[in-house]
Design a protein around this motif. Structure first.
Motif, PDB file in Angstrom:
ATOM      1  N   TYR A 109      46.173  21.077  42.638  1.00 55.30           N
ATOM      2  CA  TYR A 109      46.257  22.081  41.579  1.00 55.30           C
ATOM      3  C   TYR A 109      45.572  23.395  41.927  1.00 55.30           C
ATOM      4  O   TYR A 109      45.531  24.303  41.097  1.00 55.30           O
ATOM      5  CB  TYR A 109      45.674  21.535  40.275  1.00 55.30           C
ATOM      6  N   ALA A 110      45.051  23.534  43.133  1.00 51.27           N
ATOM      7  CA  ALA A 110      44.285  24.726  43.499  1.00 51.27           C
ATOM      8  C   ALA A 110      45.084  26.009  43.298  1.00 51.27           C
ATOM      9  O   ALA A 110      44.642  26.928  42.592  1.00 51.27           O
ATOM     10  CB  ALA A 110      43.783  24.616  44.935  1.00 51.27           C
ATOM     11  N   GLN A 111      46.263  26.108  43.885  1.00 53.07           N
ATOM     12  CA  GLN A 111      47.054  27.334  43.780  1.00 53.07           C
ATOM     13  C   GLN A 111      47.550  27.550  42.351  1.00 53.07           C
ATOM     14  O   GLN A 111      47.520  28.665  41.839  1.00 53.07           O
ATOM     15  CB  GLN A 111      48.237  27.300  44.757  1.00 53.07           C
ATOM     16  N   LYS A 112      47.985  26.489  41.713  1.00 52.88           N
ATOM     17  CA  LYS A 112      48.468  26.601  40.338  1.00 52.88           C
ATOM     18  C   LYS A 112      47.340  27.070  39.402  1.00 52.88           C
ATOM     19  O   LYS A 112      47.569  27.861  38.495  1.00 52.88           O
ATOM     20  CB  LYS A 112      49.023  25.246  39.884  1.00 52.88           C
ATOM     21  N   SER A 113      46.118  26.614  39.656  1.00 53.69           N
ATOM     22  CA  SER A 113      44.964  27.029  38.847  1.00 53.69           C
ATOM     23  C   SER A 113      44.671  28.514  39.028  1.00 53.69           C
ATOM     24  O   SER A 113      44.352  29.213  38.061  1.00 53.69           O
ATOM     25  CB  SER A 113      43.729  26.213  39.222  1.00 53.69           C
ATOM     26  N   ILE A 114      44.780  28.994  40.250  1.00 54.92           N
ATOM     27  CA  ILE A 114      44.562  30.420  40.526  1.00 54.92           C
ATOM     28  C   ILE A 114      45.582  31.261  39.763  1.00 54.92           C
ATOM     29  O   ILE A 114      45.238  32.266  39.131  1.00 54.92           O
ATOM     30  CB  ILE A 114      44.627  30.697  42.044  1.00 54.92           C
ATOM     31  N   GLU A 115      46.830  30.830  39.790  1.00 57.30           N
ATOM     32  CA  GLU A 115      47.890  31.552  39.083  1.00 57.30           C
ATOM     33  C   GLU A 115      47.655  31.530  37.572  1.00 57.30           C
ATOM     34  O   GLU A 115      47.860  32.534  36.886  1.00 57.30           O
ATOM     35  CB  GLU A 115      49.245  30.960  39.435  1.00 57.30           C
ATOM     36  N   PHE A 116      47.223  30.394  37.052  1.00 56.68           N
ATOM     37  CA  PHE A 116      46.931  30.264  35.625  1.00 56.68           C
ATOM     38  C   PHE A 116      45.837  31.259  35.224  1.00 56.68           C
ATOM     39  O   PHE A 116      45.960  31.965  34.221  1.00 56.68           O
ATOM     40  CB  PHE A 116      46.499  28.831  35.307  1.00 56.68           C
ATOM     41  N   MET A 117      44.754  31.320  36.014  1.00 55.50           N
ATOM     42  CA  MET A 117      43.643  32.216  35.696  1.00 55.50           C
ATOM     43  C   MET A 117      44.076  33.675  35.771  1.00 55.50           C
ATOM     44  O   MET A 117      43.667  34.487  34.936  1.00 55.50           O
ATOM     45  CB  MET A 117      42.464  31.950  36.627  1.00 55.50           C
ATOM     46  N   LYS A 118      44.908  34.016  36.732  1.00 55.68           N
ATOM     47  CA  LYS A 118      45.407  35.390  36.842  1.00 55.68           C
ATOM     48  C   LYS A 118      46.193  35.771  35.589  1.00 55.68           C
ATOM     49  O   LYS A 118      46.046  36.869  35.059  1.00 55.68           O
ATOM     50  CB  LYS A 118      46.268  35.558  38.087  1.00 55.68           C
ATOM     51  N   LYS A 119      47.036  34.861  35.123  1.00 53.45           N
ATOM     52  CA  LYS A 119      47.823  35.132  33.914  1.00 53.45           C
ATOM     53  C   LYS A 119      46.917  35.210  32.683  1.00 53.45           C
ATOM     54  O   LYS A 119      47.108  36.064  31.822  1.00 53.45           O
ATOM     55  CB  LYS A 119      48.876  34.042  33.708  1.00 53.45           C
ATOM     56  N   LEU A 120      45.951  34.318  32.602  1.00 57.98           N
ATOM     57  CA  LEU A 120      45.057  34.289  31.442  1.00 57.98           C
ATOM     58  C   LEU A 120      44.253  35.581  31.323  1.00 57.98           C
ATOM     59  O   LEU A 120      44.063  36.103  30.227  1.00 57.98           O
ATOM     60  CB  LEU A 120      44.107  33.079  31.538  1.00 57.98           C
ATOM     61  N   PHE A 121      43.809  36.122  32.453  1.00 56.06           N
ATOM     62  CA  PHE A 121      42.953  37.305  32.436  1.00 56.06           C
ATOM     63  C   PHE A 121      43.693  38.589  32.813  1.00 56.06           C
ATOM     64  O   PHE A 121      43.067  39.614  33.080  1.00 56.06           O
ATOM     65  CB  PHE A 121      41.735  37.093  33.344  1.00 56.06           C
ATOM     66  N   ALA A 122      45.028  38.540  32.762  1.00 56.85           N
ATOM     67  CA  ALA A 122      45.823  39.734  33.039  1.00 56.85           C
ATOM     68  C   ALA A 122      45.477  40.827  32.033  1.00 56.85           C
ATOM     69  O   ALA A 122      45.185  40.543  30.862  1.00 56.85           O
ATOM     70  CB  ALA A 122      47.312  39.401  32.971  1.00 56.85           C
ATOM     71  N   ASN A 123      45.486  42.063  32.491  1.00 58.46           N
ATOM     72  CA  ASN A 123      45.245  43.228  31.633  1.00 58.46           C
ATOM     73  C   ASN A 123      43.824  43.282  31.058  1.00 58.46           C
ATOM     74  O   ASN A 123      43.600  43.960  30.057  1.00 58.46           O
ATOM     75  CB  ASN A 123      46.275  43.298  30.496  1.00 58.46           C
ATOM     76  N   ILE A 124      42.910  42.565  31.656  1.00 57.72           N
ATOM     77  CA  ILE A 124      41.502  42.642  31.245  1.00 57.72           C
ATOM     78  C   ILE A 124      40.725  43.167  32.446  1.00 57.72           C
ATOM     79  O   ILE A 124      40.660  42.508  33.482  1.00 57.72           O
ATOM     80  CB  ILE A 124      40.957  41.267  30.807  1.00 57.72           C
ATOM     81  N   ASP A 125      40.163  44.368  32.274  1.00 51.79           N
ATOM     82  CA  ASP A 125      39.459  44.946  33.419  1.00 51.79           C
ATOM     83  C   ASP A 125      38.060  44.342  33.559  1.00 51.79           C
ATOM     84  O   ASP A 125      37.573  43.648  32.677  1.00 51.79           O
ATOM     85  CB  ASP A 125      39.426  46.471  33.350  1.00 51.79           C
ATOM     86  N   GLU A 126      37.450  44.632  34.689  1.00 50.12           N
ATOM     87  CA  GLU A 126      36.149  44.044  35.038  1.00 50.12           C
ATOM     88  C   GLU A 126      35.065  44.405  34.021  1.00 50.12           C
ATOM     89  O   GLU A 126      34.217  43.585  33.686  1.00 50.12           O
ATOM     90  CB  GLU A 126      35.743  44.499  36.450  1.00 50.12           C
ATOM     91  N   THR A 127      35.106  45.624  33.502  1.00 45.40           N
ATOM     92  CA  THR A 127      34.110  46.059  32.512  1.00 45.40           C
ATOM     93  C   THR A 127      34.219  45.219  31.247  1.00 45.40           C
ATOM     94  O   THR A 127      33.210  44.728  30.724  1.00 45.40           O
ATOM     95  CB  THR A 127      34.300  47.558  32.181  1.00 45.40           C
ATOM     96  N   ASP A 128      35.432  45.048  30.746  1.00 43.63           N
ATOM     97  CA  ASP A 128      35.637  44.231  29.545  1.00 43.63           C
ATOM     98  C   ASP A 128      35.250  42.776  29.795  1.00 43.63           C
ATOM     99  O   ASP A 128      34.657  42.125  28.932  1.00 43.63           O
ATOM    100  CB  ASP A 128      37.089  44.311  29.077  1.00 43.63           C
ATOM    101  N   LEU A 129      35.585  42.288  30.958  1.00 44.12           N
ATOM    102  CA  LEU A 129      35.254  40.909  31.299  1.00 44.12           C
ATOM    103  C   LEU A 129      33.739  40.709  31.340  1.00 44.12           C
ATOM    104  O   LEU A 129      33.218  39.725  30.805  1.00 44.12           O
ATOM    105  CB  LEU A 129      35.889  40.548  32.644  1.00 44.12           C
ATOM    106  N   ASN A 130      33.030  41.658  31.939  1.00 45.81           N
ATOM    107  CA  ASN A 130      31.565  41.558  31.996  1.00 45.81           C
ATOM    108  C   ASN A 130      30.934  41.660  30.614  1.00 45.81           C
ATOM    109  O   ASN A 130      29.972  40.947  30.313  1.00 45.81           O
ATOM    110  CB  ASN A 130      30.989  42.625  32.935  1.00 45.81           C
ATOM    111  N   THR A 131      31.468  42.522  29.759  1.00 49.92           N
ATOM    112  CA  THR A 131      30.967  42.632  28.383  1.00 49.92           C
ATOM    113  C   THR A 131      31.196  41.328  27.627  1.00 49.92           C
ATOM    114  O   THR A 131      30.310  40.840  26.917  1.00 49.92           O
ATOM    115  CB  THR A 131      31.659  43.805  27.651  1.00 49.92           C
TER     116      THR A 131
END
Length: 151
Positions: A109-131
């Motif tokens: 599930y390694a690659q599928k998990s990476i893709e899932f996380m990319k989709k989940l956090f799409a359109n969220i920049d690093e500043t918002d994520l850190n906040t």
């Protein structure tokens, strides 16, 4: 979600539950062999795996009761993902060890998990994520203080 007659604190409180439920529902369809809760316990176990944690150590790290974690571990043991055994020096303690099947599952599930996380956090920049991370960490600290008050 915007409700004009509710304050931000209530909205965040409700949104946390909503997101938790959606993540669990989606996660339960993501993995074929395990539930989202079982996957989370495996993830925490992997982080702690260097010393084959006890049920209590795993429960504390997962933020769940020993009884709930034990039930999940017993199910994972039946599926062949972990081994539960008595501690060699203290027979009252149980230690948990990941099996080769668990490592195979993780690799599958390694690659599928990476893709899932990319989709989940799409359109969220690093500043918002850190906040968000800072805010969630403060909520966690507040919950821990509240646990000490009420328990």
């Amino acid at each position: 979600m915007k409700l004009p007659d509710r304050d931000s604190e209530h909205l965040v409180f409700g949104l946390l539950f909503l997101l938790s439920n959606k993540l669990q529902t989606l996660g339960d369809t993501f993995f074929e062999e395990v539930t989202t809760k079982q996957w989370f316990i495996l993830l925490v176990l992997k982080i702690l795996s260097g010393n084959e944690p006890t049920l209590n150590e795993l429960s504390d790290a997962a933020g769940s009761s020993r009884q709930n974690v034990k039930q999940i571990i017993l199910k994972l043991e039946k599926k062949g993902f972990v081994e539960l055994r008595k501690d060699e020096t203290d027979g009252r303690k149980f230690r948990i060890k990941m099996t080769p099947k668990c490592e195979e599952f993780s690799n599958a599930y390694a690659q599928k998990s990476i893709e899932f996380m990319k989709k989940l956090f799409a359109n969220i920049d690093e500043t918002d994520l850190n906040t968000t991370l800072k805010t969630l960490n403060r909520l966690q600290e507040n919950l821990e203080r509240m646990e000490n008050e009420y328990v």
